[in-house]
Design a protein around this motif. Structure first.
Motif, PDB file in Angstrom:
ATOM      1  N   HIS A  99       0.829  -1.213   0.000  1.00  9.57           N
ATOM      2  CA  HIS A  99       0.000   0.000   0.000  1.00  9.57           C
ATOM      3  C   HIS A  99       0.862   1.261   0.000  1.00  9.57           C
ATOM      4  O   HIS A  99       0.356   2.352  -0.228  1.00  9.57           O
ATOM      5  CB  HIS A  99      -0.933   0.007   1.216  1.00  9.57           C
ATOM      6  N   ASN A 213     -11.997   0.453  -7.442  1.00 12.32           N
ATOM      7  CA  ASN A 213     -12.228  -0.940  -7.830  1.00 12.32           C
ATOM      8  C   ASN A 213     -13.246  -1.023  -8.954  1.00 12.32           C
ATOM      9  O   ASN A 213     -14.019  -1.960  -9.039  1.00 12.32           O
ATOM     10  CB  ASN A 213     -12.707  -1.745  -6.620  1.00 12.32           C
ATOM     11  N   ARG A 219      -9.127  -6.011  -5.099  1.00  9.67           N
ATOM     12  CA  ARG A 219      -9.599  -5.123  -4.040  1.00  9.67           C
ATOM     13  C   ARG A 219      -8.393  -4.623  -3.256  1.00  9.67           C
ATOM     14  O   ARG A 219      -7.542  -5.417  -2.881  1.00  9.67           O
ATOM     15  CB  ARG A 219     -10.548  -5.863  -3.088  1.00  9.67           C
ATOM     16  N   ASP A 222     -10.062  -3.165   2.400  1.00  7.98           N
ATOM     17  CA  ASP A 222     -11.506  -3.150   2.555  1.00  7.98           C
ATOM     18  C   ASP A 222     -12.063  -1.919   1.833  1.00  7.98           C
ATOM     19  O   ASP A 222     -12.054  -0.821   2.381  1.00  7.98           O
ATOM     20  CB  ASP A 222     -11.842  -3.104   4.053  1.00  7.98           C
ATOM     21  N   GLU A 223     -12.516  -2.111   0.612  1.00  9.43           N
ATOM     22  CA  GLU A 223     -13.062  -0.993  -0.186  1.00  9.43           C
ATOM     23  C   GLU A 223     -12.067   0.170  -0.265  1.00  9.43           C
ATOM     24  O   GLU A 223     -12.438   1.336  -0.095  1.00  9.43           O
ATOM     25  CB  GLU A 223     -14.395  -0.516   0.388  1.00  9.43           C
ATOM     26  N   GLY A 224     -10.838  -0.169  -0.525  1.00  5.76           N
ATOM     27  CA  GLY A 224      -9.811   0.864  -0.568  1.00  5.76           C
ATOM     28  C   GLY A 224      -9.755   1.583  -1.905  1.00  5.76           C
ATOM     29  O   GLY A 224     -10.566   1.338  -2.804  1.00  5.76           O
ATOM     30  N   CYS A 225      -8.793   2.456  -2.002  1.00  2.82           N
ATOM     31  CA  CYS A 225      -8.623   3.233  -3.226  1.00  2.82           C
ATOM     32  C   CYS A 225      -7.130   3.484  -3.422  1.00  2.82           C
ATOM     33  O   CYS A 225      -6.394   3.684  -2.453  1.00  2.82           O
ATOM     34  CB  CYS A 225      -9.373   4.553  -3.090  1.00  2.82           C
ATOM     35  N   TRP A 242      -1.978   2.985  -1.887  1.00  7.92           N
ATOM     36  CA  TRP A 242      -3.426   2.887  -1.645  1.00  7.92           C
ATOM     37  C   TRP A 242      -3.708   2.898  -0.154  1.00  7.92           C
ATOM     38  O   TRP A 242      -2.827   2.669   0.667  1.00  7.92           O
ATOM     39  CB  TRP A 242      -4.029   1.657  -2.323  1.00  7.92           C
ATOM     40  N   SER A 244      -7.173   1.911   2.707  1.00  7.17           N
ATOM     41  CA  SER A 244      -8.542   1.382   2.794  1.00  7.17           C
ATOM     42  C   SER A 244      -9.175   1.840   4.109  1.00  7.17           C
ATOM     43  O   SER A 244      -8.487   2.366   4.985  1.00  7.17           O
ATOM     44  CB  SER A 244      -8.546  -0.134   2.689  1.00  7.17           C
ATOM     45  N   TYR A 245     -10.479   1.635   4.193  1.00  6.43           N
ATOM     46  CA  TYR A 245     -11.215   2.083   5.384  1.00  6.43           C
ATOM     47  C   TYR A 245     -10.876   1.206   6.571  1.00  6.43           C
ATOM     48  O   TYR A 245     -10.447   0.093   6.436  1.00  6.43           O
ATOM     49  CB  TYR A 245     -12.726   2.045   5.112  1.00  6.43           C
TER      50      TYR A 245
END
Ligand SMILES: [Zn+2]
Ligand SMILES: [Zn+2]
Length: 245
Positions: A99, A213, A219, A222-225, A242, A244-245
């Motif tokens: 990340h 995503n 992925r 958890d619903e990261g960007c 990246w 994530s939440y």
């Protein structure tokens, strides 16, 4: 002497920092070696070995290729390519902190194809196949973007602007930068405002492409960007990170 009202100062601030952004439209299909695409095969030089993970030494997965000449504001020749290790057994993502920018388990680079005919590409040899190709066929311009709240605050502080109730109210009401995949604009940060520094000039990089995503089976946490960033002065210095939440 003319004195700027706060309203005028805010309007001027908006004009200074607003940025254009574009949403890619991705279609199923096959394109030429230099086409902008998610997944599929990247352009590789003649006899080039498929880029490997520096940890497990397996071929990296190809996530994204952007042809700079095909962008909504074309930049001339060159392909930006993003690769990422998806070898779960070796745990590269955790061990190499994929990340973070400049991880051994990811690769982002700018290449200059000598011809539009790629070498016959060898598919990753570890049994994983490339992700299904999604061609980027067009770009839709988004409304101009302003920095995310925390980043706007940082920018104002850096200019020693006192953040009084007027500014707080206006920052609160500003729309967030858009989520999802986009070219340009401002990052829709998840937790922290964190730009990598250019390894050559140590200046913070700027957003080049935001990778959520939308078009890949991958992925980020958890619903990261993810954010592909680039040095404003050295376009071949790129980074990927990246959260994530
Ligand atoms: Zn690996
Ligand atoms: Zn630089």
């Amino acid at each position: 002497m003319f004195e700027e009202t706060q309203q005028e100062a805010f309007a001027r601030w908006q004009r200074t920092y607003q940025r254009k952004a574009w949403r890619p439209k991705a279609d199923f299909g096959r394109g030429g070696p230099c086409a902008s695409r998610y997944g599929g095969l990247p352009w590789l030089a003649q006899d080039e070995v498929w880029p490997q993970c520096q940890h497990c030494r397996r071929p990296l997965q190809h996530l994204l290729q952007l042809n700079l000449a095909d962008l909504p504001e074309p930049e001339g020749p060159g392909l930006v390519q993003l690769f990422y290790c998806t070898n779960r057994e070796a745990g590269c993502e955790d061990i190499c902190e994929a990340h973070l920018p400049f991880s051994a388990a990811s690769l982002v680079r700018l290449v200059y194809p000598q011809s539009s005919v790629s070498a016959p590409v060898k598919v990753p040899c570890d049994g994983r196949t490339p992700y299904t190709e999604r061609l980027i066929s067009s770009w839709r311009e988004l409304p101009r973007e302003l920095p995310w709240f925390d980043e706007a605050w940082d920018l104002l502080e850096a200019k020693q602007t006192p953040i009084d109730r007027f500014w707080q109210k206006h920052l609160d009401e500003m729309p967030d930068p858009s989520q999802g995949d986009k070219l340009g604009g401002w990052p829709r940060w998840i937790r922290n405002v964190e730009y990598p520094l250019c390894p050559r000039c140590y200046v913070p990089m700027e957003l080049f492409f935001q990778l959520a995503n939308d078009h890949l089976p991958l992925r980020f946490g958890d619903e990261g960007c993810g954010w592909l960033t680039r040095c404003p002065d050295h376009p071949d210095e790129l980074a990927f990170s990246w959260e994530s939440y």
